[in-house]
Scaffold this active site. Structure first.
Site, PDB file in Angstrom:
ATOM      1  N   ILE A  94       0.935  -1.220   0.001  1.00 28.52           N
ATOM      2  CA  ILE A  94      -0.038   0.018   0.037  1.00 28.52           C
ATOM      3  C   ILE A  94       1.067   1.225   0.037  1.00 28.52           C
ATOM      4  O   ILE A  94       1.631   1.274   0.697  1.00 28.52           O
ATOM      5  CB  ILE A  94      -0.832   0.054   1.167  1.00 28.52           C
ATOM      6  CG1 ILE A  94      -1.792  -1.226   1.197  1.00 28.52           C
ATOM      7  CG2 ILE A  94      -1.859   1.161   1.122  1.00 28.52           C
ATOM      8  CD1 ILE A  94      -2.541  -1.393   2.516  1.00 28.52           C
ATOM      9  N   CYS A  95       0.380   2.126  -1.027  1.00 24.36           N
ATOM     10  CA  CYS A  95       1.310   3.431  -0.871  1.00 24.36           C
ATOM     11  C   CYS A  95       0.294   4.452  -0.450  1.00 24.36           C
ATOM     12  O   CYS A  95      -0.577   4.935  -1.105  1.00 24.36           O
ATOM     13  CB  CYS A  95       1.739   3.641  -2.296  1.00 24.36           C
ATOM     14  SG  CYS A  95       2.697   5.464  -2.483  1.00 24.36           S
ATOM     15  N   VAL A  96       0.573   4.935   0.731  1.00 23.98           N
ATOM     16  CA  VAL A  96      -0.471   6.240   1.242  1.00 23.98           C
ATOM     17  C   VAL A  96       0.709   7.103   2.149  1.00 23.98           C
ATOM     18  O   VAL A  96       1.729   6.340   2.861  1.00 23.98           O
ATOM     19  CB  VAL A  96      -1.440   5.601   1.968  1.00 23.98           C
ATOM     20  CG1 VAL A  96      -0.863   4.965   3.192  1.00 23.98           C
ATOM     21  CG2 VAL A  96      -2.256   6.685   2.502  1.00 23.98           C
TER      22      VAL A  96
END
EC number: 2.3.2.23
Length: 235
Positions: A94-96
């Site tokens: 996940i890229c956040v």
């Protein structure tokens, strides 16, 4: 991935245990928590797909992994359920921002979970891990929505015992046997096979009898021939 329980200081472990217990007792709306007593550094959760998004109706399994430098360093987040989303990589990473440059130790795990749920509502194509999803989100939303909804239906729906929350690799786990449990479809000898087997047995018996008769005939002929030779020698 190895557990970091032994690598974290006791006071950090106490804080994590306290926060995870609070999350399990009072989880954020639409999120379920599955804490592990054996490894408090890996938190498994299930997020309901928000209404009004292509993920509505799906249940998305996810995990947060706390590294040995937590809380100075943010956890790493992974979707275990396959999802078509700009900010989720093909391996579920996940890229956040909250898991990167915006991380602060005081934010806590609840804030991370809420942020990831919001990411399902408001994807960020500027930091896309899935470039195709990011491109479709900007250029052809209808196609993006169709693809995202299709994968949701395939991998995130089905309820308990179904395909809900299927892992990123759909081939994981034992495969059910075909027609298992259905007595009308269990494999067995067909009606045609039974007569054939009986027929083969009859033919075998007939062949054996014929061979026996042939052998007996040959023995009689041989005996007569020997007797004839002995009679000639007496002359």
């Amino acid at each position: 991935m190895n557990s970091n329980v032994e690598n974290l200081p006791p006071h950090v472990l106490r804080l994590v245990y306290k926060e995870v217990s609070a999350l399990a007792a009072d989880p954020p709306e639409g999120i379920k928590i599955y804490p592990s007593e054996e490894d408090i550094t890996e938190l498994h959760t299930a997020i309901e797909g928000p209404e009004g998004t292509p993920f509505a109706g799906g249940i998305f399994r996810m995990r947060l992994v706390l590294g040995k430098d937590f809380p100075a360093v943010p956890p790493k987040g992974y979707f275990l359920t396959k999802i078509f989303h700009p900010n989720v990589g093909h391996k579920g990473e996940i890229c956040v921002n909250v898991l990167k440059r915006d991380w602060k130790a005081e934010l806590g795990l609840r804030h991370i979970l809420l942020t990831i749920k919001c990411l399902l509502i408001h994807p960020n194509p500027e930091s896309a891990l899935n470039e195709e999803a990011g491109r479709l989100l900007l250029e052809d939303y209808a196609e993006y929505e169709s693809r995202a909804r299709l994968l949701t239906e395939i991998h995130a729906m089905g309820g308990p015992g179904g395909t809900s929350g299927a892992p990123q690799d759909p081939n994981d786990g034992p495969q059910p046997k075909k027609h298992a449990g259905d007595p009308t479809k269990r494999a067995g000898p067909s009606a045609a096979a039974v007569p054939a087997a009986l027929g083969n047995g009859a033919n075998g018996a007939s062949t054996t009898t014929s061979s026996s008769n042939s052998s007996s005939t040959n023995n009689v002929a041989g005996k007569k021939k020997a007797d004839k030779k002995r009679a000639l020698r007496r002359l």
